[in-house]
Enzyme design. Structure first.
Site, PDB file in Angstrom:
ATOM      1  N   SER A 164      27.296  13.277  56.106  1.00  0.00           N
ATOM      2  CA  SER A 164      27.704  11.903  55.828  1.00  0.00           C
ATOM      3  C   SER A 164      27.776  11.080  57.107  1.00  0.00           C
ATOM      4  O   SER A 164      26.792  10.938  57.818  1.00  0.00           O
ATOM      5  CB  SER A 164      29.033  11.908  55.076  1.00  0.00           C
ATOM      6  N   ASP A 179      26.253   4.256  54.229  1.00  0.00           N
ATOM      7  CA  ASP A 179      26.425   5.348  55.191  1.00  0.00           C
ATOM      8  C   ASP A 179      25.184   6.240  55.232  1.00  0.00           C
ATOM      9  O   ASP A 179      24.284   6.109  54.401  1.00  0.00           O
ATOM     10  CB  ASP A 179      27.710   6.133  54.901  1.00  0.00           C
ATOM     11  N   ASP A 187      23.999   9.169  54.456  1.00  0.00           N
ATOM     12  CA  ASP A 187      23.392   9.931  53.356  1.00  0.00           C
ATOM     13  C   ASP A 187      23.297   9.116  52.073  1.00  0.00           C
ATOM     14  O   ASP A 187      22.924   9.639  51.026  1.00  0.00           O
ATOM     15  CB  ASP A 187      24.135  11.244  53.109  1.00  0.00           C
ATOM     16  N   ASP A 190      25.503   7.429  50.048  1.00  0.00           N
ATOM     17  CA  ASP A 190      26.380   7.485  48.874  1.00  0.00           C
ATOM     18  C   ASP A 190      27.539   6.496  48.915  1.00  0.00           C
ATOM     19  O   ASP A 190      28.184   6.258  47.902  1.00  0.00           O
ATOM     20  CB  ASP A 190      26.901   8.910  48.640  1.00  0.00           C
TER      21      ASP A 190
END
Length: 576
Positions: free
Chosen positions: A146, A303, A305, A307
């Site tokens: 993340s 962000d 990744d 999500d």
């Protein structure tokens, strides 16, 4: 086995990549670093693994990835050949070693009799979640850390419903990983050979197209995108959402999207940001720069990744960042009010939020006759509830969210989905702009109707093995000596999610909490304010969540500061 023994065992390993050999050399005369890297085995928690990369049993590397994947494969094999052949779909973000870890995961699965589906290039976490459902695989794996610093990476595991593994399944997987034993004894696998044999299948863009179609179904009025003069600056923060977001806005013929070019391509070093976390104002530095140049209405950052979504709204000559609770309230109000307008608001509709998310959304939902369910922190619990609703038919899922910038509108993905969120929020902004209103104006109307809900989060970092002990001891101390006051306010109720009880300070008998066990304590204060304490599940942190509500914004801000400062002072002595 001591950390020195583990270190020596790794030193003797002949087939050790040069970067890991270099790590061993650097820590050879530093006992604290050596103990941190080899003093324990990297834990696989209920959400998977996340750690600094490097040599060691307590670090993420090809060997610990191989060990975890062997455990996952052994778990799948207990369900029989049919499930093993359903396989596992794997995706990865743009971090250091993410693609290499994904390839290692696919090859290890194939070596152990489990079919693997691997994206040829990086994809967002919600696309991985969707792909598990679309390809009907038995599980999924996402290689990501993340918004963590560049030296981190992670390994998240998903069930066949597309949500992160539920607690029971996670515990079973953990038990299989623990049985694997020495990670250095596991042999490497030939990725190319398994691709040739079909045991590893490379995923084409067909799955992307199906996902893009599903995204289009969340909109109320797609024509808003090609008729509005709304101006939006977007940044993927060097992550993997750039291509996806660009594609979905192009298909909607939206002309007002301006991309922060320096942050568009995936780059695991995150060179232009202090932290690639859209919760941090610093992450918006370049977006604010571009926004001021064109006087953009909205700044949006996702962000790394893909999500979680961060939002900033133009406020005269500057930009005001919204909290996750505020963004969630705006999205929720837009969804429910438009559903009501179109006559499609179901009688059994329900929203889902976490126990540390503001009660603001619940108040908005109540206004529309929609019920709210609270779950533990972690989006897997929201995904689990969606699956239960679909099977029982008791409720119609309408919206799920958490204060940490995670939102889900429709359940074709079962993890937080910034691609869904960026679409619906942009549509909402275009809709309200046609009425001469900004999202800030909408938020103020909601505050006046429901009260000024204000929240804060304090994160205290305690790194290493010693830090983990301090956090554990602090929570033990809170349980052994229950708080009577926080600052000047008396505690009226304590919810202990580990003991699964709610106790009251006025003598009323305790009641049972129906949620799963979790190392969380939540305090309700005499004025209705609340404080929640929990360790992070992915980082070496202890977190304090605070929520207040007053009739005016000034009163709420003042009360929030009082409770927050009192909590920080109270906990300082317990973390020494």
């Amino acid at each position: 086995m001591t950390y020195q023994n583990n270190f020596e065992k790794w030193q003797k390993k002949k087939e050790l990549p040069e970067d890991l050999r270099s790590d061993l050399h650097k820590m050879a005369h530093d006992e604290s670093k050596k103990e941190d890297a080899f003093g324990k085995t990297l834990s696989f928690g209920t959400g998977g693994m996340r750690s600094e990369m490097g040599a060691g049993t307590n670090r993420l590397n090809l060997f610990t990835i191989r060990k975890a994947t062997k455990g996952v494969a052994d778990y799948i094999q207990t369900f029989g050949h049919e499930r093993a052949n359903q396989g596992v779909v794997i995706s990865f973000d743009g971090r250091r070693m993410s693609k290499e870890f994904a390839i290692e995961t696919a090859a290890t699965l194939a070596r152990n009799g489990v079919k693997a589906y691997l994206f040829e290039d990086s994809r967002t976490t919600p696309q991985l979640s969707y792909s598990v459902r679309r390809l009907h695989t038995f599980m999924g794996v996402m290689i990501t850390a993340s918004h963590n610093p560049p030296e981190y990476n992670g390994y998240k595991v998903y069930g066949e419903d597309g949500a992160q593994l539920n607690l029971q399944a996670a515990e079973e997987v953990i038990s299989f990983i623990e049985k694997v034993g020495d990670e250095l004894q596991l042999s490497a696998s030939n990725f190319d050979e398994y691709v040739k044999s079909g045991d590893i299948q490379i995923i084409t863009t067909k799955v992307d197209e199906d996902y893009f179609h599903e995204l289009s179904t969340i909109l109320f009025d797609a024509s808003l995108f090609n008729t509005t003069d709304l101006q939006v600056v977007f940044s993927p923060l060097h992550g993997v959402s750039g291509y996806t977001v660009q594609q979905i806005f192009e298909r909607l013929q939206f002309k007002g999207l301006h991309i922060v070019q320096e942050q568009f391509k995936p780059n695991g070093e995150f060179p232009t940001v202090i932290s690639a976390n859209p919760e941090e104002k610093s992450a918006f530095e370049y977006a604010i720069r571009d926004g001021l140049k064109i006087q953009a209405d909205l700044l949006l950052a996702i962000d790394p990744d893909g999500d979680r979504l961060g939002v900033a709204v133009k406020d005269e000559n500057s930009y005001q960042l919204l909290t996750g609770n505020q963004t969630g309230a705006i999205i929720l109000y837009y969804l429910l009010s438009r559903m009501e307008e179109y006559g499609v608001l179901p009688e059994n509709g329900r929203i889902i939020k976490t126990i540390v998310t503001s009660n603001f959304g619940e108040s908005i939902a109540n206004h529309f006759g929609i019920s709210t369910e609270n779950v533990l922190t972690g989006f897997k619990f929201i995904g689990e509830k969606i699956d239960q609703y679909n099977k029982s038919g008791a409720y119609k899922f309408l919206f799920g969210y958490e204060e940490s910038y995670g939102y889900l509108i429709k359940g074709f993905a079962r993890d937080k989905d910034a691609n869904q969120a960026i679409l619906i929020l942009t549509e909402a902004a275009a809709y309200y702009k046609k009425q001469g209103k900004s999202l800030l104006a909408v938020l103020q109307v909601l505050y006046k109707e429901h009260g000024y809900y204000k929240e804060a989060l304090v994160s205290i970092t305690k790194k290493g093995i010693e830090g983990a002990k301090l956090i554990k001891n602090a929570l033990t101390e809170l349980r052994d000596n229950p708080l009577e006051k926080i600052g000047e306010l008396h505690v009226t109720e304590i919810q202990d999610y580990l003991k699964q009880t709610t106790s009251y300070t006025d003598g009323h008998p305790s009641v049972k909490i129906s949620l799963p066990k979790s190392n969380v304590l939540k305090y309700t204060l005499e004025d209705g304010s609340w404080v929640c304490v929990r360790p992070s599940g992915t980082e070496p942190k202890i977190k304090y969540y605070i929520g207040v509500k007053s009739k005016t914004e000034k009163e709420s801000n003042e009360q929030l500061e009082k409770v927050k400062n009192a909590m920080i002072e109270l906990m300082e002595s317990k973390l020494k």
